[in-house]
Structures are given as structure tokens and as C-alpha cells.
Design a protein around this motif. Structure first.
Motif, PDB file in Angstrom:
ATOM      1  N   LEU A 213     -29.347   5.241-145.056  1.00  0.00           N
ATOM      2  CA  LEU A 213     -28.931   6.640-145.128  1.00  0.00           C
ATOM      3  C   LEU A 213     -27.722   6.872-144.230  1.00  0.00           C
ATOM      4  CD1 LEU A 213     -32.360   8.503-144.888  1.00  0.00           C
ATOM      5  CD2 LEU A 213     -31.045   7.955-146.937  1.00  0.00           C
ATOM      6  N   PRO A 214     -26.947   7.908-144.488  1.00  0.00           N
ATOM      7  CA  PRO A 214     -25.805   8.195-143.613  1.00  0.00           C
ATOM      8  C   PRO A 214     -26.245   8.663-142.237  1.00  0.00           C
ATOM      9  CG  PRO A 214     -26.103   9.952-145.212  1.00  0.00           C
ATOM     10  CD  PRO A 214     -27.031   8.858-145.618  1.00  0.00           C
ATOM     11  N   VAL A 215     -25.414   8.357-141.237  1.00  0.00           N
ATOM     12  CA  VAL A 215     -25.691   8.855-139.889  1.00  0.00           C
ATOM     13  C   VAL A 215     -25.093  10.244-139.706  1.00  0.00           C
ATOM     14  CG1 VAL A 215     -25.909   6.567-138.887  1.00  0.00           C
ATOM     15  CG2 VAL A 215     -23.661   7.674-138.919  1.00  0.00           C
ATOM     16  N   LYS A 216     -24.123  10.583-140.574  1.00  0.00           N
ATOM     17  CA  LYS A 216     -23.537  11.924-140.541  1.00  0.00           C
ATOM     18  C   LYS A 216     -23.032  12.289-141.927  1.00  0.00           C
ATOM     19  CE  LYS A 216     -19.941  14.726-138.291  1.00  0.00           C
ATOM     20  NZ  LYS A 216     -18.849  14.755-137.282  1.00  0.00           N
ATOM     21  N   LEU A 217     -23.169  13.581-142.274  1.00  0.00           N
ATOM     22  CA  LEU A 217     -22.694  14.105-143.547  1.00  0.00           C
ATOM     23  C   LEU A 217     -21.915  15.380-143.276  1.00  0.00           C
ATOM     24  CD1 LEU A 217     -26.254  13.885-144.898  1.00  0.00           C
ATOM     25  CD2 LEU A 217     -24.451  12.644-146.043  1.00  0.00           C
ATOM     26  N   SER A 218     -20.864  15.588-144.050  1.00  0.00           N
ATOM     27  CA  SER A 218     -20.083  16.814-143.902  1.00  0.00           C
ATOM     28  C   SER A 218     -19.690  17.325-145.274  1.00  0.00           C
ATOM     29  CB  SER A 218     -18.825  16.545-143.072  1.00  0.00           C
ATOM     30  OG  SER A 218     -18.035  17.720-142.956  1.00  0.00           O
ATOM     31  N   GLN A 219     -19.971  18.595-145.523  1.00  0.00           N
ATOM     32  CA  GLN A 219     -19.617  19.216-146.793  1.00  0.00           C
ATOM     33  C   GLN A 219     -18.966  20.559-146.521  1.00  0.00           C
ATOM     34  OE1 GLN A 219     -22.750  19.532-149.699  1.00  0.00           O
ATOM     35  NE2 GLN A 219     -21.668  21.112-150.841  1.00  0.00           N
ATOM     36  N   HIS A 220     -17.711  20.703-146.952  1.00  0.00           N
ATOM     37  CA  HIS A 220     -16.978  21.944-146.710  1.00  0.00           C
ATOM     38  C   HIS A 220     -17.172  22.935-147.846  1.00  0.00           C
ATOM     39  CE1 HIS A 220     -15.229  20.070-143.259  1.00  0.00           C
ATOM     40  NE2 HIS A 220     -14.747  19.085-143.984  1.00  0.00           N
ATOM     41  N   ASP A 221     -17.485  22.453-149.035  1.00  0.00           N
ATOM     42  CA  ASP A 221     -17.735  23.346-150.161  1.00  0.00           C
ATOM     43  C   ASP A 221     -19.043  24.086-149.922  1.00  0.00           C
ATOM     44  OD1 ASP A 221     -17.717  24.591-152.608  1.00  0.00           O
ATOM     45  OD2 ASP A 221     -18.573  22.890-153.679  1.00  0.00           O
ATOM     46  N   GLY A 222     -18.991  25.391-149.713  1.00  0.00           N
ATOM     47  CA  GLY A 222     -20.206  26.168-149.474  1.00  0.00           C
ATOM     48  C   GLY A 222     -20.384  26.585-148.043  1.00  0.00           C
ATOM     49  N   GLY A 223     -19.481  26.099-147.109  1.00  0.00           N
ATOM     50  CA  GLY A 223     -19.587  26.632-145.762  1.00  0.00           C
ATOM     51  C   GLY A 223     -19.691  25.665-144.618  1.00  0.00           C
ATOM     52  N   ASP A 224     -18.883  24.593-144.579  1.00  0.00           N
ATOM     53  CA  ASP A 224     -18.796  23.702-143.422  1.00  0.00           C
ATOM     54  C   ASP A 224     -20.158  23.262-142.913  1.00  0.00           C
ATOM     55  OD1 ASP A 224     -16.009  23.741-143.340  1.00  0.00           O
ATOM     56  OD2 ASP A 224     -16.003  25.639-142.263  1.00  0.00           O
ATOM     57  N   MET A 225     -20.943  22.656-143.768  1.00  0.00           N
ATOM     58  CA  MET A 225     -22.267  22.190-143.376  1.00  0.00           C
ATOM     59  C   MET A 225     -22.207  20.752-142.892  1.00  0.00           C
ATOM     60  SD  MET A 225     -25.774  21.982-145.567  1.00  0.00           S
ATOM     61  CE  MET A 225     -25.176  20.544-146.427  1.00  0.00           C
ATOM     62  N   VAL A 226     -22.913  20.452-141.803  1.00  0.00           N
ATOM     63  CA  VAL A 226     -22.939  19.118-141.212  1.00  0.00           C
ATOM     64  C   VAL A 226     -24.387  18.713-140.966  1.00  0.00           C
ATOM     65  CG1 VAL A 226     -22.293  17.709-139.218  1.00  0.00           C
ATOM     66  CG2 VAL A 226     -20.689  19.412-140.122  1.00  0.00           C
ATOM     67  N   MET A 227     -24.688  17.466-141.262  1.00  0.00           N
ATOM     68  CA  MET A 227     -26.004  16.905-140.969  1.00  0.00           C
ATOM     69  C   MET A 227     -25.821  15.667-140.102  1.00  0.00           C
ATOM     70  SD  MET A 227     -27.932  17.320-144.650  1.00  0.00           S
ATOM     71  CE  MET A 227     -29.526  16.991-143.906  1.00  0.00           C
ATOM     72  N   GLU A 228     -26.586  15.574-139.019  1.00  0.00           N
ATOM     73  CA  GLU A 228     -26.456  14.457-138.082  1.00  0.00           C
ATOM     74  C   GLU A 228     -27.827  13.820-137.841  1.00  0.00           C
ATOM     75  OE1 GLU A 228     -22.656  15.699-135.385  1.00  0.00           O
ATOM     76  OE2 GLU A 228     -24.634  16.405-134.706  1.00  0.00           O
ATOM     77  N   LEU A 229     -27.843  12.484-137.894  1.00  0.00           N
ATOM     78  CA  LEU A 229     -29.105  11.750-137.748  1.00  0.00           C
ATOM     79  C   LEU A 229     -29.666  11.897-136.330  1.00  0.00           C
ATOM     80  CD1 LEU A 229     -31.069   9.729-139.168  1.00  0.00           C
ATOM     81  CD2 LEU A 229     -29.701   7.900-138.132  1.00  0.00           C
ATOM     82  N   VAL A 230     -30.938  12.206-136.263  1.00  0.00           N
ATOM     83  CA  VAL A 230     -31.654  12.315-134.991  1.00  0.00           C
ATOM     84  C   VAL A 230     -32.528  11.095-134.762  1.00  0.00           C
ATOM     85  CG1 VAL A 230     -33.349  13.644-133.677  1.00  0.00           C
ATOM     86  CG2 VAL A 230     -31.653  14.829-135.074  1.00  0.00           C
ATOM     87  N   SER A 231     -33.267  10.679-135.792  1.00  0.00           N
ATOM     88  CA  SER A 231     -34.152   9.525-135.641  1.00  0.00           C
ATOM     89  C   SER A 231     -34.387   8.864-136.990  1.00  0.00           C
ATOM     90  CB  SER A 231     -35.504   9.941-135.040  1.00  0.00           C
ATOM     91  OG  SER A 231     -36.220  10.788-135.946  1.00  0.00           O
ATOM     92  N   TYR A 232     -34.713   7.567-136.941  1.00  0.00           N
ATOM     93  CA  TYR A 232     -35.023   6.790-138.142  1.00  0.00           C
ATOM     94  C   TYR A 232     -36.134   5.824-137.792  1.00  0.00           C
ATOM     95  CZ  TYR A 232     -34.437   3.654-142.146  1.00  0.00           C
ATOM     96  OH  TYR A 232     -34.660   2.889-143.262  1.00  0.00           O
ATOM     97  N   LYS A 233     -37.173   5.805-138.602  1.00  0.00           N
ATOM     98  CA  LYS A 233     -38.302   4.906-138.344  1.00  0.00           C
ATOM     99  C   LYS A 233     -38.746   4.242-139.631  1.00  0.00           C
ATOM    100  CE  LYS A 233     -42.464   6.503-137.893  1.00  0.00           C
ATOM    101  NZ  LYS A 233     -43.683   7.187-137.423  1.00  0.00           N
ATOM    102  N   ALA A 234     -38.755   2.913-139.640  1.00  0.00           N
ATOM    103  CA  ALA A 234     -39.277   2.177-140.769  1.00  0.00           C
ATOM    104  C   ALA A 234     -40.790   2.283-140.747  1.00  0.00           C
ATOM    105  CB  ALA A 234     -38.861   0.716-140.721  1.00  0.00           C
ATOM    106  N   ASP A 235     -41.420   2.646-141.861  1.00  0.00           N
ATOM    107  CA  ASP A 235     -42.870   2.860-141.913  1.00  0.00           C
ATOM    108  C   ASP A 235     -43.599   1.579-142.338  1.00  0.00           C
ATOM    109  OD1 ASP A 235     -42.466   5.495-141.197  1.00  0.00           O
ATOM    110  OD2 ASP A 235     -42.358   6.177-143.284  1.00  0.00           O
TER     111      ASP A 235
END
Length: 235
Positions: A213-235
């Protein structure tokens, strides 16, 4: 932030967090969490998970809850659940369910693929509409997973058939460089990926040697939304 822009941002999360592929081995089950912000202000948290569903099928799920600003005030939440099967290194779509709920509005979309008939059915509550399926197609929610596995396998350019509202749309992505990215999960020498066939302001940063998965995502269409990875755990 207006209610309209908030709902547009939540609806757009599927585009950002979707894609997957695998070559010698498919990704193991995992759970990841992200911080979600818009215009520099905290908007919520997202949990993304992958687990086996039996019979060669997998469930890829994303849950977003509004915890800040207007999103919290509206008790906004989005759930996206995809069922797919690995076709080579691509998470080929079987079904997709989208549900968005706030104190003032609800929205739902369901997509189902009848592979024996090669037909996609999409229903947003106003009656289903159908179109022809394309082998190896993904949908909006699994798009990011598909991109992550393709990058892990060394691909620098990726063309994916994506099932959208009224058709299967081929979307093209390309690695446009490497950038040092710092997110709550740490610092990464990440590959930046941009969509090249549409001016939608979409960028994603991956560390494919570590995560699908991405560690960061950025989308300007719809309002400058950003997603940043906090944690990842293999189950």
C-alpha cells in the motif's frame, strides 16, 4: 470546509486507496491505518485490511471515520469492501460495496461481476445498469493495492482496466521519481506514482519493498486530501 467538499473527499477515498497485484507470491493478510487530512486540517482515520475469504477469494476493506472538524460534527463514515480473486498479479474484481453515512446524508453503491456471463452490474439505489466485464479488471477500492504489487514486481508504468460507474476504463500510471517522505509510520525513500491520462491531481508514494500500500496519498480534486500511513501489520 463545506459539507459538499467533505462528502466529495470521503467519496474519493476509494480512488486513492485502491490497487493490487502479485507475481511469485500474493501479499499476505494485513491491517494498516492512516491519518486523513484536508487542507492541512485533520479529518479522520482510515483502517485498511486484507484477509482470505476462502475458495481462492480475498476481502479488501477500508473503513474511514471522521474524527475532526466538520467530519466529526457530521459523524461521517465510509466503508468500502471488495471481494476479489488473484488473476496472476492482479486482484480481479468479484464485487464491491460502498457505503457513506453522515448525520445529513447517506449514499451507497454496489458492483457485482458475473464472470460466466462477463457482465458487470452497478446499482446506486436507482436500479442496476450493466456493461461488459474485462478480464483482469479491478475496481476503485483495489486500485491502490494493484499499483503497489505492480511496483513491487519492478514495473515503472502500469495500465489497469478499472470498473467504474458506466464502463471499464483503462487508467494509466507511471513512476515519476523518488522522493524522501516522512509520515507517522516513519521516513521512506519512496517511489512517486502519478496518473498520466487524466488531470485529477492524484499522486501516491510507495515503498514497494516494504508495503503493498502507499505510505502517502494526495488528491487535489475535491479538496486537497492527504492520507499518511500510521501503522502496518501483517496478520
Amino acid at each position: 470546509m463545506t459539507i459538499r467538499s467533505l462528502l466529495a473527499s470521503l467519496f474519493g477515498l476509494g480512488l486513492l486507496l485502491g490497487a493490487g497485484a502479485a507475481i511469485a507470491a500474493t501479499p499476505p493478510a494485513f491491517t494498516a491505518t492512516y491519518n486523513v487530512s484536508q487542507g492541512g486540517q485533520s479529518m479522520g482515520q482510515a483502517t485498511v485490511s486484507l484477509h482470505a475469504a476462502g475458495n481462492g477469494e480475498w476481502i479488501y476493506r477500508k473503513d474511514v471515520k471522521g474524527t475532526g472538524g466538520l467530519a466529526a460534527l457530521l459523524a461521517a463514515s465510509v466503508t468500502e469492501s471488495s471481494r476479489f480473486r488473484w488473476k496472476g498479479d492482479v486482484p480481479e474484481a468479484i464485487s464491491y460495496d460502498y457505503r457513506m453515512q453522515t448525520a445529513v446524508k447517506q449514499k451507497q453503491r454496489q458492483l457485482a461481476v458475473d464472470w460466466p456471463r462477463q457482465q458487470v452490474s452497478v446499482d446506486e439505489g436507482k436500479g442496476p445498469q450493466s456493461y461488459r466485464a474485462v478480464p483482469g479488471m479491478v475496481e476503485r477500492n483495489t486500485l491502490a493495492l494493484a499499483l503497489g504489487v505492480a511496483l513491487r514486481d519492478g514495473k515503472q508504468q502500469v495500465a489497469l482496466p478499472v470498473a467504474v460507474r458506466q464502463e471499464v476504463q483503462v487508467q494509466n500510471f507511471k513512476v515519476t521519481g523518488r522522493e524522501a517522505i516522512t509520515v507517522p509510520a516513519g521516513r521512506f525513500d519512496a517511489q512517486r506514482v502519478d496518473r498520466t491520462d487524466a488531470d485529477r491531481g492524484f499522486s501516491a508514494w510507495y515503498a514497494p519493498d516494504r508495503y503493498p500500500l502507499p505510505v502517502k496519498l494526495s488528491q487535489h480534486d475535491g479538496g486537497d486530501m492527504v492520507m499518511e500511513l500510521v501503522s502496518y501489520k501483517a496478520d
